[in-house]
Design an enzyme around this catalytic site. Structure first.
Site, PDB file in Angstrom:
ATOM      1  N   ASP A  25       2.148  -6.997   2.359  1.00 24.17           N
ATOM      2  CA  ASP A  25       1.033  -6.053   2.839  1.00 24.17           C
ATOM      3  C   ASP A  25       1.375  -4.862   3.685  1.00 24.17           C
ATOM      4  O   ASP A  25       0.681  -4.680   4.807  1.00 24.17           O
ATOM      5  CB  ASP A  25      -0.017  -6.910   3.717  1.00 24.17           C
ATOM      6  CG  ASP A  25      -1.574  -6.212   3.872  1.00 24.17           C
ATOM      7  OD1 ASP A  25      -1.734  -5.270   3.162  1.00 24.17           O
ATOM      8  OD2 ASP A  25      -2.374  -6.871   4.665  1.00 24.17           O
ATOM      9  N   HIS A  50       0.816  -1.133  -0.100  1.00 23.50           N
ATOM     10  CA  HIS A  50      -0.026  -0.017   0.033  1.00 23.50           C
ATOM     11  C   HIS A  50       1.175   1.288  -0.209  1.00 23.50           C
ATOM     12  O   HIS A  50       1.692   1.333   0.865  1.00 23.50           O
ATOM     13  CB  HIS A  50      -0.848   0.076   1.105  1.00 23.50           C
ATOM     14  CG  HIS A  50      -1.957  -1.081   1.238  1.00 23.50           C
ATOM     15  ND1 HIS A  50      -3.001  -0.960   0.620  1.00 23.50           N
ATOM     16  CD2 HIS A  50      -1.866  -2.348   1.774  1.00 23.50           C
ATOM     17  CE1 HIS A  50      -3.816  -2.284   0.703  1.00 23.50           C
ATOM     18  NE2 HIS A  50      -2.813  -3.124   1.632  1.00 23.50           N
ATOM     19  N   LEU A  51       0.837   2.106  -1.039  1.00 24.82           N
ATOM     20  CA  LEU A  51       1.642   3.121  -1.302  1.00 24.82           C
ATOM     21  C   LEU A  51       1.164   4.552  -0.822  1.00 24.82           C
ATOM     22  O   LEU A  51       1.607   5.351  -0.691  1.00 24.82           O
ATOM     23  CB  LEU A  51       2.194   3.222  -2.590  1.00 24.82           C
ATOM     24  CG  LEU A  51       3.352   2.221  -2.646  1.00 24.82           C
ATOM     25  CD1 LEU A  51       3.732   2.375  -4.555  1.00 24.82           C
ATOM     26  CD2 LEU A  51       4.489   2.171  -2.061  1.00 24.82           C
ATOM     27  N   HIS A  86       0.349   3.675   8.024  1.00 25.39           N
ATOM     28  CA  HIS A  86      -0.970   4.706   8.523  1.00 25.39           C
ATOM     29  C   HIS A  86      -0.264   5.783   9.417  1.00 25.39           C
ATOM     30  O   HIS A  86       0.628   5.624  10.205  1.00 25.39           O
ATOM     31  CB  HIS A  86      -1.670   3.858   9.602  1.00 25.39           C
ATOM     32  CG  HIS A  86      -2.695   2.727   8.824  1.00 25.39           C
ATOM     33  ND1 HIS A  86      -3.594   3.286   7.854  1.00 25.39           N
ATOM     34  CD2 HIS A  86      -2.930   1.474   8.995  1.00 25.39           C
ATOM     35  CE1 HIS A  86      -4.324   2.109   7.256  1.00 25.39           C
ATOM     36  NE2 HIS A  86      -3.572   1.182   8.100  1.00 25.39           N
TER      37      HIS A  86
HETATM   38  O1  DOR Z   1      -4.347  -4.605   7.835  1.00 25.91           O
HETATM   39  C1  DOR Z   1      -4.876  -4.146   6.468  1.00 25.91           C
HETATM   40  N1  DOR Z   1      -4.442  -2.999   5.990  1.00 25.91           N
HETATM   41  N2  DOR Z   1      -5.545  -4.959   5.684  1.00 25.91           N
HETATM   42  C2  DOR Z   1      -5.883  -4.699   4.641  1.00 25.91           C
HETATM   43  O2  DOR Z   1      -6.557  -5.529   4.020  1.00 25.91           O
HETATM   44  C3  DOR Z   1      -5.853  -3.230   4.023  1.00 25.91           C
HETATM   45  C4  DOR Z   1      -4.770  -2.703   4.717  1.00 25.91           C
HETATM   46  C5  DOR Z   1      -4.694  -1.304   4.721  1.00 25.91           C
HETATM   47  O3  DOR Z   1      -5.163  -0.776   3.215  1.00 25.91           O
HETATM   48  O4  DOR Z   1      -4.387  -0.434   5.489  1.00 25.91           O
HETATM   49 ZN    ZN Z   2      -5.991  -7.137   2.443  1.00 26.32          ZN
END
Ligand code: DOR
Ligand code: ZN
Length: 433
Positions: free
Chosen positions: A302, A57-58, A306
């Protein structure tokens, strides 16, 4: 510039020299002359193909306060990656050719590693209407992996049509397997710990029911399914069943699911909140076994950065997700190599060759995940197998700090990364352009 890597061990095997010329591996052999090359003393380091992540996730566009394409791909390079797939749950969602081309172009401009955008399966991740998968596939970004990750494509009819549709361009649907009606309000793994802590559980069956259904759907339409972040022992059994049938099903496991358990929820520290949740030791053991025997095809990070305000909240309000690009190889070494389950050649398979093949990057105009052999593109990472280091989130190149491995001592360190013959990382630090 040409580079000569002296005394390196391809796949952890015998020491040799490797010369990189014009972006390719030009020569492999002992005692190569220096010539005009810039020399790097490998000191017996393990040489691997550049790692490829199927699941990053960028956050750009939309949450540049948490990560950007530039910061996330620099973290990737420091972790030994030469290509990452950028998940589609951005704002706006990557559900059009315009957005995937933007993300792809930002990756080119930053230059730290290749970015292969993932296209959303449904418009706005809404789960209702199929996105224009074909135009994303035909775009400059050449999208082959489609996913609503973060959300499950829970409508079986839509899932069937998406699986059928991507066959036209050899695409794959990467499913975030989570039955929504079984996970309403869920906060952690459903089990002994969730009962003790009084948190709403996320049962294993919510993942397994979707995997079983989607394997059947993929078989029915003879298409390719990839299962994201497999987290339970039962899921491994289902994948073993589907593979024995000869169906085109692949799967990934994350480093955090290979190491951590739901006992950590007892800290109420949202660093350990992730979706799917951390499970039990029995699940961890089954995941390690599944990755070792090939039931699970590959490791994917993954990486889910955040912002502080989204993570430093009470457990219930915090967003799920963990960073992972800079620690992935070390956690795989700890859980799989040091325990004798995988050798370095198999690590290269699980973290480079196989994810590149699933994402169809191995045959792209600028191929990734290719073998360490003369004539192949010089996408490489060099690993000090004897190093030990302590994870410090403040040293991370990511814009976010939410690593669950904070303060842990981990083995092995990436000392250099080369993207098509150009160093992106040298001496464990970003290489000057
Ligand atoms: O923990 C997660 N974070 N699982 C996901 O499926 C999405 C991801 C996110 O985009 O933060
Ligand atoms: Zn996921």
């Amino acid at each position: 510039m040409n580079h000569l890597l002296k005394n390196v061990r391809p796949y952890g095997e015998s020491a040799t020299d490797v010369r990189l010329v014009d972006g390719r591996i030009a020569e492999i052999g002992t005692g190569l002359p220096e010539g005009s090359s810039r020399v790097h003393d490998g000191a017996g380091a393990v040489l691997l193909p550049g790692l490829v992540d199927l699941h990053t996730h960028l956050r750009e566009p939309g949450r540049e306060d948490a990560e950007t394409v530039a910061t996330g791909t620099l973290a990737a390079a420091l972790g030994g990656f030469t290509a990452v797939h950028a998940m589609a749950n951005t704002d706006p969602v990557a559900d059009t050719a315009g957005v995937v081309e933007q993300v792809w172009r930002l990756g080119r401009e930053a230059g730290h590693c290749d970015v292969a955008p993932v296209g959303a399966v449904t418009v706005g991740l809404g789960g209702q209407q199929m996105a224009e998968l074909g135009t994303m596939a035909d775009s400059a970004a050449r999208v082959r992996v489609f996913s609503d990750d973060g959300k499950c494509v829970s409508d079986a009819g839509l899932m069937r049509r998406a699986l059928e549709y991507v066959k036209a361009f050899d695409g794959v649907i990467a499913q975030h397997a989570q039955e929504p009606r079984l996970t309403v309000g869920s906060q952690m793994n459903e089990g002994v710990q969730s009962s003790l802590l009084g948190l709403t559980g996320w049962p294993a069956v919510a993942e397994e029911a979707i995997i079983a259904r989607d394997c059947l759907l993929a078989a029915h339409v003879d298409s390719r399914l990839h299962v994201c972040h497999v987290s339970t022992a039962g899921s491994v059994d289902l994948l073993r069943w589907a593979k024995n049938k000869g169906w085109k099903v692949t799967a990934e496991v994350t480093p955090h699911h290979l190491l951590l358990t739901d006992d950590l929820a007892a800290t109420y520290d949202p660093l350990y909140k992730v979706n799917p949740p951390l499970r039990t030791q029995a699940d961890v053991d089954a995941l390690r076994e599944g990755l070792a025997d090939g039931t699970i095809d590959c490791v994917a990070t993954d990486h889910a950065p955040h912002a502080l305000e989204d993570k430093e909240a009470e457990w219930g309000a915090a967003l799920p997700g963990m960073t992972g690009l800079e620690t992935a190889l070390a956690v795989v070494a700890l859980t799989m190599v040091e325990t004798g389950r995988l050798d370095w050649r198999s690590v290269a398979d699980r973290m480079s060759h196989t994810p590149a093949r699933i994402g169809r990057l191995d045959g792209a105009p600028e191929p990734q995940g290719r073998p360490l052999a003369v004539g192949e593109p010089a996408n490489l990472c060099l690993v000090d197998p004897g190093a030990r280091w302590t994870v410090d989130p403040h040293e991370s190149a990511s814009r976010s700090r939410n690593t669950p491995f904070v303060g842990r001592e981990l083995p092995v360190r990436v000392v250099a990364t080369f993207l098509r013959g150009r160093p992106t990382v040298l001496d464990g630090k970003p290489a000057p352009a």
